[in-house]
Design an enzyme around this catalytic site. Structure first.
Site, PDB file in Angstrom:
ATOM      1  N   VAL A   1      42.751  35.631  52.167  1.00  0.00           N
ATOM      2  CA  VAL A   1      43.091  36.433  50.991  1.00  0.00           C
ATOM      3  C   VAL A   1      41.909  36.368  50.030  1.00  0.00           C
ATOM      4  O   VAL A   1      41.454  35.277  49.681  1.00  0.00           O
ATOM      5  CB  VAL A   1      44.365  35.907  50.301  1.00  0.00           C
TER       6      VAL A   1
ATOM      7  N   TYR B   1      34.189  32.267  27.777  1.00  0.00           N
ATOM      8  CA  TYR B   1      33.930  32.292  29.219  1.00  0.00           C
ATOM      9  C   TYR B   1      33.570  30.897  29.722  1.00  0.00           C
ATOM     10  O   TYR B   1      34.082  30.440  30.755  1.00  0.00           O
ATOM     11  CB  TYR B   1      32.800  33.268  29.522  1.00  0.00           C
TER      12      TYR B   1
ATOM     13  N   VAL C   1      23.800  35.786  40.035  1.00  0.00           N
ATOM     14  CA  VAL C   1      23.795  36.554  41.279  1.00  0.00           C
ATOM     15  C   VAL C   1      23.744  38.022  40.888  1.00  0.00           C
ATOM     16  O   VAL C   1      24.359  38.421  39.887  1.00  0.00           O
ATOM     17  CB  VAL C   1      25.059  36.264  42.120  1.00  0.00           C
TER      18      VAL C   1
ATOM     19  N   SER D   1      24.959  41.381  40.382  1.00  0.00           N
ATOM     20  CA  SER D   1      26.324  41.909  40.404  1.00  0.00           C
ATOM     21  C   SER D   1      26.566  42.729  39.150  1.00  0.00           C
ATOM     22  O   SER D   1      25.765  42.720  38.207  1.00  0.00           O
ATOM     23  CB  SER D   1      27.349  40.762  40.463  1.00  0.00           C
TER      24      SER D   1
ATOM     25  N   ASP E   1      45.998  44.769  38.918  1.00  0.00           N
ATOM     26  CA  ASP E   1      45.222  44.744  37.678  1.00  0.00           C
ATOM     27  C   ASP E   1      45.300  43.337  37.093  1.00  0.00           C
ATOM     28  O   ASP E   1      46.320  42.943  36.522  1.00  0.00           O
ATOM     29  CB  ASP E   1      45.767  45.778  36.693  1.00  0.00           C
TER      30      ASP E   1
ATOM     31  N   LYS F   1      35.709  28.666  32.578  1.00  0.00           N
ATOM     32  CA  LYS F   1      35.152  28.195  33.846  1.00  0.00           C
ATOM     33  C   LYS F   1      35.150  26.665  33.916  1.00  0.00           C
ATOM     34  O   LYS F   1      35.322  26.087  34.994  1.00  0.00           O
ATOM     35  CB  LYS F   1      33.738  28.742  34.032  1.00  0.00           C
TER      36      LYS F   1
ATOM     37  N   ASN G   1      38.145  34.869  43.601  1.00  0.00           N
ATOM     38  CA  ASN G   1      36.864  35.411  43.146  1.00  0.00           C
ATOM     39  C   ASN G   1      36.976  36.216  41.861  1.00  0.00           C
ATOM     40  O   ASN G   1      36.005  36.333  41.118  1.00  0.00           O
ATOM     41  CB  ASN G   1      36.263  36.284  44.249  1.00  0.00           C
TER      42      ASN G   1
END
Length: 346
Positions: free
Chosen positions: A65, A220, A253, A255, A119, A224, A146
């Site tokens: 998943v 943020y 990365v 993105s 969502d 994390k 993710n």
């Protein structure tokens, strides 16, 4: 010399010797553990072969998943897990993107897929029920948490918009926890039915922003950092059930979230980053000091290990560097936005 003075001198000598031996012991211990950590780092990154995902049920009809699967890193997780022989449940907001990716995966890798439009900014029980309904009858062995969100640009905490603050906490924390609550029991059941001949795996995306307290990304960064403690605690709980749990720490990365398009030695593209994650699953790599944690991409790993073993992640020096860097990024972003607005006006 009196008897008292003689006894005192012997006593002082013994104390001094004990202190010297104690210091030597601590020094040898520190040098030994550091040397072993360096060795383990290098072996994890450059010596050991890639992890065989048959241990997680690859090519045995098992399922993975993946959340946030429609773009970037999440999309790459879906492709690479499928390439290793796992069927894939794709979860993201845009159904049309998911359906296109699912078709590509089924055609290229000859595995099965399921798609769930979700969502993540809405903490809705019906959404979690939809996920549980889909996965409850599937032999799931892998979950990749993710999905995530950061600030649109670096911003002081006191100026952070309420919606952005709420979305970050909801997506990065609440949604991650509740999806794990829905999927982890299914993984445990699958492992139990196989008499632990296969293992489970839960990967959750962390960040250098959580490793290092980051001014101008305070919300943020905190979200994390929370995942670090939660994931490590969860690893202890699920280990007896045959499930490996790891927080995956990354630097930048290429993105949509990072807004970086060009890759470099220190900024990999999603394909190279995800390859490093899956090839080293279950190993610590750059996170040698942390339980149930990995920093898998080689330059990120060396950076992480270096910071942990020099200034430290919570040091004033590291905080000051982060402050200066993100303040500069904010200034440049605001100037760019001002130029764009001026162009529109003209």
């Amino acid at each position: 010399m009196s008897l008292c003075q003689f006894v005192s001198s012997i006593s002082d000598c013994r104390i001094t010797q004990a202190l010297i031996y104690g210091v030597l012991f601590v020094g040898v211990y520190k040098i030994t553990t550091f040397t072993l950590s360096v060795g383990s780092l290098l072996v994890d990154l450059f010596v050991l072969p890639a992890v065989d995902f048959k241990k997680y049920g690859a090519k045995q009809g098992k399922w993975a998943v993946v959340t946030g699967a429609s773009d970037g890193i999440g999309k790459e997780y879906a492709y690479q897990l499928a390439s290793r022989g796992l069927n894939v449940v794709l979860i993201s907001r845009t159904l049309s993107k998911l359906e296109l990716i699912a078709t590509e995966i089924e055609t290229k890798y000859k595995v099965s897929t399921e798609v769930i439009a979700f969502d993540a900014s809405t903490d809705n029980d019906a959404n979690y029920a939809k996920i549980l309904h889909t996965v409850s009858n599937l032999p799931v062995t892998v979950l990749v948490n993710n999905v995530g969100q950061s600030h649109s640009i670096p911003v002081p905490f006191l100026e952070t918009e309420d919606k952005e603050l709420r979305d970050i906490i909801t997506i990065n924390n609440t949604v991650t926890l509740k999806i794990t609550q829905a999927v982890a029991p299914v993984i445990a059941d699958t492992v139990a039915k196989e008499n632990k001949k296969v293992k489970g795996l839960i990967l959750t995306m962390g960040s250098f922003g959580g490793l290092l307290p980051t001014p101008y990304l305070a919300t943020y960064s905190g979200s994390k950092s929370f995942l670090q403690a939660w994931s490590s605690a969860l690893a202890g709980e699920l280990k007896p059930q045959g499930i490996d749990v790891q927080l995956v720490i990354s630097y930048l990365v290429t993105s949509a979230m990072s807004k970086i398009r060009r890759s470099s030695a220190s900024i990999p593209n999603p394909k190279n980053f995800v390859t490093s994650v899956l090839n080293t699953a279950g190993r610590r790599c750059g996170a040698q000091e942390r339980f149930a944690t990995t920093t898998p991409y080689w330059t990120h790993a060396l950076m992480h290990f270096g910071i942990e073993n020099t200034v430290g992640v919570y040091s004033k020096f590291a905080n000051s560097l982060n402050f200066s860097m993100h303040k500069s990024i904010r200034v440049r972003a605001l100037k760019k936005a001002a130029r764009a607005n001026a162009t529109k006006t003209d």
